[in-house]
Every structure is written in structure tokens, then in C-alpha cells.
Design a protein around this motif. Structure first.
Motif, PDB file in Angstrom:
ATOM      1  N   HIS A  62       0.862  -1.187   0.000  1.00 24.95           N
ATOM      2  CA  HIS A  62       0.000   0.000   0.000  1.00 24.95           C
ATOM      3  C   HIS A  62       0.897   1.235   0.000  1.00 24.95           C
ATOM      4  O   HIS A  62       1.708   1.433   0.915  1.00 24.95           O
ATOM      5  N   THR A  63       0.758   2.083  -1.000  1.00 27.27           N
ATOM      6  CA  THR A  63       1.633   3.255  -1.109  1.00 27.27           C
ATOM      7  C   THR A  63       0.869   4.452  -1.627  1.00 27.27           C
ATOM      8  O   THR A  63      -0.092   4.315  -2.406  1.00 27.27           O
ATOM      9  N   LEU A  64       1.266   5.636  -1.200  1.00 29.35           N
ATOM     10  CA  LEU A  64       0.628   6.848  -1.702  1.00 29.35           C
ATOM     11  C   LEU A  64       1.109   7.143  -3.121  1.00 29.35           C
ATOM     12  O   LEU A  64       2.167   6.674  -3.548  1.00 29.35           O
ATOM     13  N   GLY A  65       0.330   7.926  -3.849  1.00 26.99           N
ATOM     14  CA  GLY A  65       0.764   8.396  -5.154  1.00 26.99           C
ATOM     15  C   GLY A  65       0.770   7.328  -6.225  1.00 26.99           C
ATOM     16  O   GLY A  65       0.179   6.260  -6.083  1.00 26.99           O
ATOM     17  N   TRP A  66       1.482   7.621  -7.294  1.00 25.08           N
ATOM     18  CA  TRP A  66       1.399   6.856  -8.526  1.00 25.08           C
ATOM     19  C   TRP A  66       2.657   6.069  -8.856  1.00 25.08           C
ATOM     20  O   TRP A  66       2.724   5.413  -9.893  1.00 25.08           O
ATOM     21  N   ARG A  67       3.689   6.137  -7.987  1.00 27.63           N
ATOM     22  CA  ARG A  67       4.938   5.465  -8.332  1.00 27.63           C
ATOM     23  C   ARG A  67       5.560   4.849  -7.082  1.00 27.63           C
ATOM     24  O   ARG A  67       5.176   5.160  -5.948  1.00 27.63           O
ATOM     25  N   LEU A  68       6.508   3.987  -7.301  1.00 28.08           N
ATOM     26  CA  LEU A  68       7.250   3.340  -6.234  1.00 28.08           C
ATOM     27  C   LEU A  68       8.650   3.939  -6.127  1.00 28.08           C
ATOM     28  O   LEU A  68       9.099   4.639  -7.026  1.00 28.08           O
ATOM     29  N   GLU A  70      -1.464  -1.516  -4.172  1.00 29.77           N
ATOM     30  CA  GLU A  70      -2.545  -0.556  -3.997  1.00 29.77           C
ATOM     31  C   GLU A  70      -1.928   0.840  -4.003  1.00 29.77           C
ATOM     32  O   GLU A  70      -1.434   1.327  -2.991  1.00 29.77           O
ATOM     33  N   PHE A  71      -1.916   1.463  -5.193  1.00 27.06           N
ATOM     34  CA  PHE A  71      -1.423   2.833  -5.310  1.00 27.06           C
ATOM     35  C   PHE A  71      -2.486   3.805  -4.776  1.00 27.06           C
ATOM     36  O   PHE A  71      -3.613   3.412  -4.472  1.00 27.06           O
ATOM     37  N   PHE A  72      -2.107   5.066  -4.659  1.00 26.96           N
ATOM     38  CA  PHE A  72      -3.022   6.125  -4.217  1.00 26.96           C
ATOM     39  C   PHE A  72      -3.616   5.813  -2.845  1.00 26.96           C
ATOM     40  O   PHE A  72      -4.764   6.151  -2.562  1.00 26.96           O
ATOM     41  N   SER A  73      -2.818   5.181  -1.981  1.00 25.33           N
ATOM     42  CA  SER A  73      -3.274   4.792  -0.643  1.00 25.33           C
ATOM     43  C   SER A  73      -2.354   5.429   0.398  1.00 25.33           C
ATOM     44  O   SER A  73      -1.257   4.934   0.652  1.00 25.33           O
ATOM     45  N   LYS A  74      -2.802   6.508   0.995  1.00 19.96           N
ATOM     46  CA  LYS A  74      -1.994   7.234   1.978  1.00 19.96           C
ATOM     47  C   LYS A  74      -2.363   6.770   3.382  1.00 19.96           C
ATOM     48  O   LYS A  74      -3.489   6.964   3.847  1.00 19.96           O
TER      49      LYS A  74
END
Length: 706
Positions: free
Chosen positions: A37-43, A339-343
Motif C-alpha cells: 500500500h503506497t501513496l501516489g502513482w509510483r514506487l 494498492e497505489f493512491f493509498s496514503k
């Protein structure tokens, strides 16, 4: 990987190298259902890079691997082997992706003016076969390799009539280390210390008197004085038996002085290079005394000299293309979900305060109907190389048009963009095991309940500051050599330094990246420079409701960059300063007409800088974590969270190396995997323990309970 209903679910919070390394180790096993689970659109976290105008590569700073990355290099080699790109495709193999370099530009200062000297590190054949595990390098072997390094370096150095005595010392030291009886526990120090002290005495008696007015003698003196001091300290403080951690109670410079280093040496690039590379100045202020712990300094320095293959490995393309995209593609093929866009906004304890009951997440965007998973890479890929865009792939998102119009930065914690929904990860439903792999800079905001409950968490967060950094990149129309770069380069070497003029003491010439960018044929750069350093704090960051704060900080970096270009380019490239400025700037300033500006209406003079790239790394998750003296004892190992279903990962956890780097992030991921599955074994996580001896952070089989 079996993703059946019986699989144990692991939720990894964060998308940086610690998260990717954890997922890589865990996904090699068949009974785990893994979601990142990560925020935004990239790693990538601090290693994230993307494409900007003209498909230029834009980074957080200067990135590369060292030959002493005993964990990261083999892991990336394995990633490329598993990726199995077809022969002839861009960066098909690890060897194509990594460019070995054997030199580092250093700067001595004379009357305040930087005087360059090029420190060459003779390559060796020690870099392991990626298919074979790298043997543990213990402290005795580290010492042996360092002595061998100095012997090789001396044999390749420019002749100097006053250093012939060193060969006799090298021969005696190496012979002593090869004696089986001497290599018994405790015998190394007894045999080598007198030889080192004799050599150090001769260096001071023979070379130091020659330093004044003789640059070559100054270089040789500082190299040897520093080398003798760190080797003597390693043996005198018996890190073979006691490890490095106890030395972290002392500041690096005080420890060097205690072991005989001259004040000239302590202020020299030989000693300061590690400090600058690892951003060790309090509050990001390079005018203050660096406070790095001596143990971390010594461990990093010894490993840096005991490199495998080449001292430095540059990336053949951007960090995102060379490292992050291959990890993503391999993990995706293994069945890891993203899971992008997950802050992440909060970790919540259960009623007993013994485990993480749930995780609160703000949804930054949702996928359009019919799209099952977000595809983050660029399509088509620039020059056929999988790359990350500089903004989301809006066409996949329901909110894409509104996002694009608002020009929001979803990686910024100060973004005015409002979440489009909430999500709660619940223990027992969405995860059985939770890995917190965000930077510790985020902990005060999302781990408040943990900090309030656990004294260990409270002390760790207080002891480990996270400093902001700044970076800029410039593309020039002329080559560095045409602009007067004075030092000849060999092979793949490039101009790389961490001891230049602050506040951008780190710089690197990256012209090898231009071929991957999309410049017009009639306006193509011939050189490319990256600059990076810490940025002094100006007080506590404002509330995240102050949406203009990132713009103000970006403007500050832009002004810092222009101020720097107005005064610091001459010693590097004397022909790059104010050739055609018409007197519009100081005589020592960069001639801004050299900057490649492909905008429809190019700027004039300093206005051309607006076409370049710069960034302020101010967000909690992109700040750098230093190792101040006295802080190591507060670092928790991945299994020491104190909460039964929580494992931690990041370059801020206890790894045994404890210096902010990709290597420590990868080590933490491997240790986190060990905490969850016992794989890989601790004795295969290179550098975690000293000589295979138990670490003070070893614990019983239940590795996370309080």
C-alpha cells in the motif's frame, strides 16, 4: 505463488526500497498473500525517479550503489536474472544496468579554494556470482582487505620518494594476517597494532613536514593518516569481539582524534566524505559539527574500502528505470498486489494495546470502471525502457481530469487535493501480518498510538531525526571537458564528489543518461550535472493545511541553486562562467546561455534556469535519517516493534550497519522477512552481525511481542 484463501496475508505499508526488499524476500515463499500500500502513482520512496519534459530523467538526488552493498547488489542481480529480459532489449542484464566506477573526485581546500584530487580505487575480482551467496565478511577479513587496498593503491600511485617504507609495513601486516596462529581470537590486534603504530609514527615523522606547500604530500599524508587511524581504532577497540555499536556513543571526529588522526586529516575529504555522503549534520545545517556515531562511521568506512568488484556502481539509466521498475515487474509477476493512491494516516491499537487492530488509509484516487489494477509505468516506454511518469496516468483514474487540471502533487503531504474516500485495513481480514516500511519521518503523524503506548517507540522517534535535503539538475549545451573540467577520466569513471563547496557539496556528471532522454536533435545537451545536499531547517514544518508550503520550499531551493551557480562553478569548469552574459551577473557566475532550454520561448540569462529541474525533499517520507552519536541503542530491530502482528522495515531500523542507504533498506527488508518466516537466515544477511557472533538484537522465536 499460491494466493488461495489459506494463505497468510501480509500488508506492507510504504513503497520504498525497504518495502520492495521485504516483498521480494517474502514472495519467494508459497504461503503468503502480499499487498503493498503506497501513496501516489509510483514506487521507490527516496529512490523514486520519473520523466519530465523531453523525457528527461528527474531524481530526488544523486543515487548509485557501492561495491560494499553486499546485500543490495546480489539482490538486484537476482531480480535481473528473474526478469529475464530478451537479449538486445534495454538494460537486459544486471551487468548492463550497473556501471562500475573506480574513482572519486575529492577536494582539499587551500585558502578557501577547492583543490581537486582524484582518488582511485583499484578494482578487484571479488564481486560474487549472483547465483552464489556472498561469504560473510568478518572484521578480520575487513582489516585484511583494507590493508590490501592500501597496498594496491600504493603500488598504483604516483611515485613518491618518502613512501617506500610503507611496502615493508604492508608486507609485514599481510604476512601476520596470513599466519593461522595469529588469526586466533585476540591475536590479530596483538600482532597488527604495533605494525600500525610504527607506520603511523613514520607517516607523521616523514610525510607531515612535507605537507606545507606540497599538494601531493598533503594528499598522501591525509590518506595514510586516516587509514592508519581507522584501522588502529578498529583493533584497539576490538570490534572483532565487541562489534561496532558501543562506539556509536562517541562522535566520529573525537574517535578519530583519539586514535591518532591529525586535525588536518579530520578536516580533509578522506575523513569528511562519509559524513557528507550520509548527511550527518544536525538539522541539515552543514555549518554545524557533524555528529555521526563513530561505530557507524567506522563500519561504513571499512566496508567502503572492502568493496567487491568496483568501489562504486553508477546506474546506467535513472534509478526508477535501473532499480525500481525491475523490482516492480518481478514482484507483479510473482503475484504481489499493489494498492497505489493509498496514503496511510494512522495505525490503531487493539483494546489491549498489544497488536495493530487496524490501519486507516485515505484513498487519493479511484480506478475507472473496468480497470482492475492501476498500471503505473509509461506506455509507450521511452526508448523501450520501462519508466515512471512524472504524474499519474490520468486516463486510468475516475478523478484523472480534475487532478490534471488542478496540477496536484499526490506525493506531497501538503497537497490541497482531498481524499476521495476512506479505507480501513482490519487485522484478521485484510492482514494477518503488518509491515510498517514507511520512513520514520512519518511515524510522529501515523504512529501516535504506538508512540504513546511504547517507551521504546517514543525514544526511537526522538533519537532519530529526519533531515530535509535539496537537489537540482542542469543540462548544458557543451561538454564538461570543453568547459574546462581539469581531471582526466578513465573508463566509465565520471566526475563524482561529496566534498565540494556547500550547500551542494555532492555533485556528479551524468552525461551517460542523456541517450535515454528525448531531446530534439538540434538542441541536445552534451553534459548533465546533478547536485545534492542537506538543506538547513528553518524551524518546525507548518501544518499540512498550509498548501503553499511546498511551493515556498521549492522556490527556496531554486534560489539556493542559482546562488550556488553564481559562485561555485568556476573551480569545476572555468570556461563555463560568464562568457556571454553581457555583464548581467557576477564574473564568477555560470554563463546561463549554456543551459539547454527547449521551451517555446527560451529564457534569457538566469531566466533559463527555470527550464531546469530542482526539488525540495521536505515530506515526512522523503527525509533522510542520519546516525547521530548515541542514537544506535534506540534503533529497534524489525522484530522488536513490541506489537504482536507488526514488523518494521526501513533504513532507520537496527540492521548492524545503521547508515541511511539503499543497502540498509535492503538489509531491513531481509531482516523483516526473517522475522516473519525465518528466511533468509540471519547468517546470510551480510553485515547484520560481526563475524557471525550474536547481535544484541537477537531475540527468542517470538520476535515481535513486547
Amino acid at each position: 505463488m499460491d494466493q488461495g484463501t489459506t494463505s497468510r496475508k501480509v500488508a506492507i505499508l510504504g513503497g520504498g526500497m525497504a518495502a520492495l526488499a521485504t516483498a521480494y524476500e517474502l514472495s519467494a515463499q508459497d504461503d503468503l498473500d502480499i499487498t503493498i500500500h503506497t501513496l501516489g502513482w509510483r514506487l521507490g520512496g527516496k529512490c523514486a525517479s520519473s520523466r519530465g519534459p523531453d523525457d528527461r530523467i528527474e531524481e530526488h538526488g544523486i543515487h548509485g550503489f557501492l561495491g560494499s552493498y553486499y546485500n543490495a547488489c546480489p539482490m538486484l542481480a537476482d531480480v535481473y536474472a528473474e526478469l529475464a529480459r530478451p537479449a538486445g532489449s534495454p538494460l537486459a542484464t544486471f551487468d548492463e544496468a550497473m556501471v562500475g566506477m573506480d574513482a572519486l573526485q575529492m577536494y582539499m581546500y587551500k585558502n578557501g579554494v577547492p583543490q581537486p584530487f582524484y582518488a582511485r580505487f583499484p578494482p578487484n575480482t571479488d564481486f560474487p556470482d549472483p547465483a552464489k551467496p556472498l561469504a560473510i565478511i568478518g572484521v578480520e577479513e575487513l582489516v585484511q582487505r583494507v590493508i590490501a587496498f592500501f597496498e594496491r593503491a600504493h603500488s598504483m600511485a604516483r611515485p613518491h620518494p618518502h613512501t617506500t617504507f610503507l611496502r615493508r609495513l604492508f608486507d609485514r601486516a599481510l604476512a601476520a594476517l596470513e599466519d593461522e596462529m595469529i588469526r586466533e581470537i585476540g591475536a590479530v590486534s596483538k600482532a597488527i597494532l604495533p605494525i600500525l603504530d610504527e607506520g603511523h609514527k613514520l607517516v607523521n615523522e616523514v610525510l607531515k613536514p612535507l605537507v606545507e606547500g606540497n599538494e601531493l604530500s598533503l594528499e598522501i599524508f591525509t590518506i595514510l593518516d586516516w587509514g592508519f587511524a581507522i584501522l588502529r581504532g578498529a583493533l584497539a577497540d576490538d570490534v572483532v569481539e565487541n562489534g561496532f555499536d558501543a562506539l556509536d556513543e562517541f562522535i566520529w571526529s573525537d574517535w578519530l582524534a583519539k586514535n591518532g588522526a591529525d586535525p588536518i586529516t579530520i578536516a580533509s575529504p578522506m575523513a569528511v566524505n562519509t559524513i557528507n555522503l550520509a548527511y550527518q549534520y544536525p538539522h541539515g545545517n552543514t555549518k554545524e559539527k557533524a555528529t555521526m556515531g563513530a561505530g557507524a562511521y567506522l563500519h561504513w568506512s571499512l566496508r567502503g574500502l572492502a568493496f567487491c568488484g568496483h568501489a562504486i556502481y553508477a546506474f546506467a539509466a535513472g534509478t526508477g528505470e535501473t532499480v525500481i521498475a525491475p523490482f516492480y515487474e518481478v514482484l507483479l509477476a510473482r503475484g504481489v498486489k499493489f494498492e497505489f493512491f493509498s496514503k496511510v494516516t494512522a495505525l490503531n491499537l487493539d483494546s489491549d494495546g498489544t497488536s495493530i487492530a487496524s490501519v486507516d488509509i485515505d484513498l487519493q484516487a479511484t480506478l475507472k470502471p473496468g480497470i482492475d489494477a492501476y498500471s503505473p509505468l509509461m506506455d509507450p516506454a521511452p526508448q523501450g525502457l520501462p519508466s515512471w511518469p512524472g504524474e499519474p496516468n490520468y486516463e486510468q483514474l475516475s478523478e484523472g481530469e480534475a487532478m490534471k487540471a488542478a496540477k496536484v502533487d499526490l506525493e506531497s503531504w501538503w497537497t490541497p487535493w482531498q481524499s476521495v474516500g476512506k479505507k480501513t485495513l482490519t487485522a484478521g481480514e485484510d492482514y494477518d501480518e503488518l509491515v510498517f516500511a514507511l520512513s520514520i519521518g512519518a511515524a510522529p503523524y501515523v504512529c501516535q498510538q504506538l508512540i504513546a503506548k511504547s517507551d521504546a517507540w517514543s525514544k526511537m522517534v526522538e533519537a532519530l531525526p529526519a533531515v530535509q535535503t535539496q537537489a537540482f539538475q542542469i543540462w548544458l549545451s557543451d561538454s564538461m571537458f570543453d568547459l574546462g573540467w581539469p581531471t582526466p577520466l578513465k573508463g566509465h569513471d565520471t566526475a563524482l564528489a561529496d566534498t565540494y563547496i556547500p550547500p551542494f557539496s555532492g555533485h556528479c556528471e551524468m552525461r551517460h543518461l542523456i541517450k535515454w532522454e528525448g531531446w530534439p536533435s538540434d538542441n541536445k545537451p552534451q553534459s548533465l550535472w546533478y547536485f545534492c545536499d542537506e538543506m538547513a531547517e528553518t524551524g518546525c514544518p507548518p501544518s499540512f493545511t498550509d498548501h503553499d508550503y511546498p511551493a515556498r520550499m521549492a522556490a527556496k531551493v531554486a534560489q539556493n541553486s542559482v546562488d550556488y551557480l553564481n559562485r561555485a562553478i568556476g573551480p569545476m569548469m572555468p570556461k563555463a562562467i560568464n562568457r556571454n552574459s553581457g555583464g548581467s551577473g557576477p564574473p564568477e557566475a555560470l554563463d546561463y546561455s549554456l543551459l539547454v532550454d527547449t521551451r517555446p520561448e527560451p529564457g534569457v540569462g538566469v531566466e533559463r534556469f527555470a527550464s531546469q529541474f530542482w526539488r525540495a525533499n521536505i515530506d515526512p517520507t522523503e527525509r533522510y535519517v542520519p546516525t547521530p552519536a548515541g542514537s544506535t541503542k534506540y534503533r529497534l530491530a524489525p522484530w522488536e516493534s513490541g506489537f504482536s502482528n507488526l514488523t518494521i522495515a526501513g533504513d532507520w531500523v537496527y540492521t548492524g550497519l545503521n547508515v541511511g542507504s539503499v543497502e540498509c533498506a535492503v538489509m531491513s527488508g531481509r531482516l523483516a522477512s526473517h522475522a516473519l518466516t525465518t528466511q533468509p537466515p540471519l547468517d546470510q544477511i551480510w553485515g547484520y552481525s560481526v563475524n557471525g557472533r550474536a547481535s544484541p538484537h537477537d531475540s527468542p522465536s517470538d520476535r515481535r511481542g513486547a
